[in-house]
Design an enzyme around this catalytic site. Structure first.
Site, short mmCIF file in Angstrom:
data_model
loop_
_atom_site.label_atom_id
_atom_site.label_comp_id
_atom_site.label_asym_id
_atom_site.label_seq_id
_atom_site.Cartn_x
_atom_site.Cartn_y
_atom_site.Cartn_z
N LYS A 52 29.61 -21.44 39.70
CA LYS A 52 29.28 -22.46 40.70
C LYS A 52 27.96 -22.14 41.39
O LYS A 52 27.09 -23.00 41.56
CB LYS A 52 30.42 -22.56 41.73
N GLN A 96 37.89 -20.48 47.16
CA GLN A 96 38.35 -20.43 45.77
C GLN A 96 39.85 -20.11 45.74
O GLN A 96 40.29 -19.14 46.34
CB GLN A 96 37.53 -19.38 44.99
N ASP A 119 36.22 -30.08 47.85
CA ASP A 119 37.31 -30.05 46.87
C ASP A 119 38.17 -31.30 46.97
O ASP A 119 38.95 -31.59 46.06
CB ASP A 119 38.25 -28.87 47.16
N1 GUN Z 1 40.75 -22.75 41.60
C1 GUN Z 1 40.90 -23.37 40.41
N2 GUN Z 1 40.37 -24.61 40.44
C2 GUN Z 1 39.89 -24.78 41.70
C3 GUN Z 1 39.22 -25.85 42.35
O1 GUN Z 1 38.98 -26.93 41.79
N3 GUN Z 1 38.87 -25.63 43.64
C4 GUN Z 1 39.15 -24.46 44.29
N4 GUN Z 1 38.78 -24.34 45.58
N5 GUN Z 1 39.77 -23.45 43.71
C5 GUN Z 1 40.13 -23.61 42.42
#
Ligand code: GUN
Length: 284
Positions: A52, A96, A119
């Site tokens: 990311k 995360q 998100d």
């Molecule tokens: N962990 C796995 N997929 C995601 C996601 O789309 N967002 C977040 N914050 N954590 C994750």
């Protein structure tokens, strides 16, 4: 033989266009900013976060990553989120997941300003999605919709089967397909005769979290198979929820793992961060 949906290529094209939006915001004096919080040492999470941040850098999005120890306390984490909620240079906040088990994920998500919830996990944003009035869409389901759009596959009128009912993927995925006038069936671990239901799908969303669970005999010939899974097989190799080698000869379209849904998820996160920055700017 299925057409392989190339998520890497489609996300690359998407990000190229988004780069132009970042530039035009910069001309107005706004640099989109994303804060990513990671707690503990989950190795998969570390890889996701690194990816990311890398894409942020490529696009010219400001990013900050907060690496917290495994035993970080709830008050400490909430204090950080409070600070980031107020921070002008940050437009998106992403903790995360999964968080270490002593932390209350719901409370953490609820503490994020809905305007910075890139998100789209905050209850205010989830509710907005239910009624079709959203600013942000959750990244993975939004990425799947973008893949379908890019391939010219309309969901309208199709039988769509979503296998998995998580808040992150299954539930919002079903809602986005419904918004496109699909007929949607949601399946889960208690569903009776899952293979028979999968076989009715024009579009099958595999989000069950089990390596190579979906096999060719469960696929409607010509169906679109979207594989949201990210697992390791018996040899430690990355693989999806669908058994690619048996599904691919039966399906009409299929997403590979890696290189399918994954790159689109990151692209949608970048889009949400740019949207958050642009909205803040419009309000100033
Ligand atoms: N962990 C796995 N997929 C995601 C996601 O789309 N967002 C977040 N914050 N954590 C994750």
């Amino acid at each position: 033989m299925a057409k392989i949906i190339d998520g890497k290529k489609i996300s690359g094209e998407f990000l190229e266009k988004l780069g132009a939006d970042v530039l035009s915001l910069k001309e107005k004096g706004i640099v989109p900013g994303l804060a990513v919080i990671i707690a503990g040492n989950n190795s998969a999470s570390r890889v996701y976060v690194r990816n990311k941040i890398k894409i942020c850098t490529q696009l010219g999005i400001h990013s900050e990553s907060y690496n917290l120890p495994e035993d970080v306390s709830m008050p400490e984490l909430l204090e950080l989120i409070g600070t980031l909620n107020k921070k002008e240079s940050i437009h998106g906040i992403l903790p995360q997941l999964p968080l270490p088990s002593h932390l209350d994920e719901r409370e953490v998500i609820a503490a994020i300003s809905p305007k910075k919830d890139v998100d789209a996990f905050h209850r205010e944003n989830v509710g907005a999605i239910m009624i079709g009035e959203y600013n942000f869409l959750p990244c993975t389901p939004a990425g799947v919709m973008e893949l379908l759009r890019a391939e010219g596959i309309p969901a309208q009128g199709k039988n769509c089967v979503v296998v998995g009912r998580s808040n992150i993927v299954g539930k919002p995925m079903a809602m986005l397909l419904l918004h496109e006038n699909a007929t949607v069936t949601i399946c889960h671990s208690k569903t009776k005769d899952l293979p028979a239901i999968c076989k009715t799908a024009d579009i099958l969303i595999c989000a069950i979290g089990k390596a190579k669970f979906f096999t060719g005999d469960m696929i409607n010939p010509g169906a679109v198979v979207i594989d949201v899974g990210m697992n390791r097989d018996e040899n430690g190799k990355l693989c999806g929820d669908a058994d690619f080698s048996s599904c691919e000869p039966v399906a009409g379209y299929i997403t590979p793992v890696p290189g399918g849904v994954g790159p689109m998820t990151i692209a949608m996160l970048m889009k949400n961060t740019v949207t958050a920055a642009a909205r803040r700017f419009a309000q100033d």
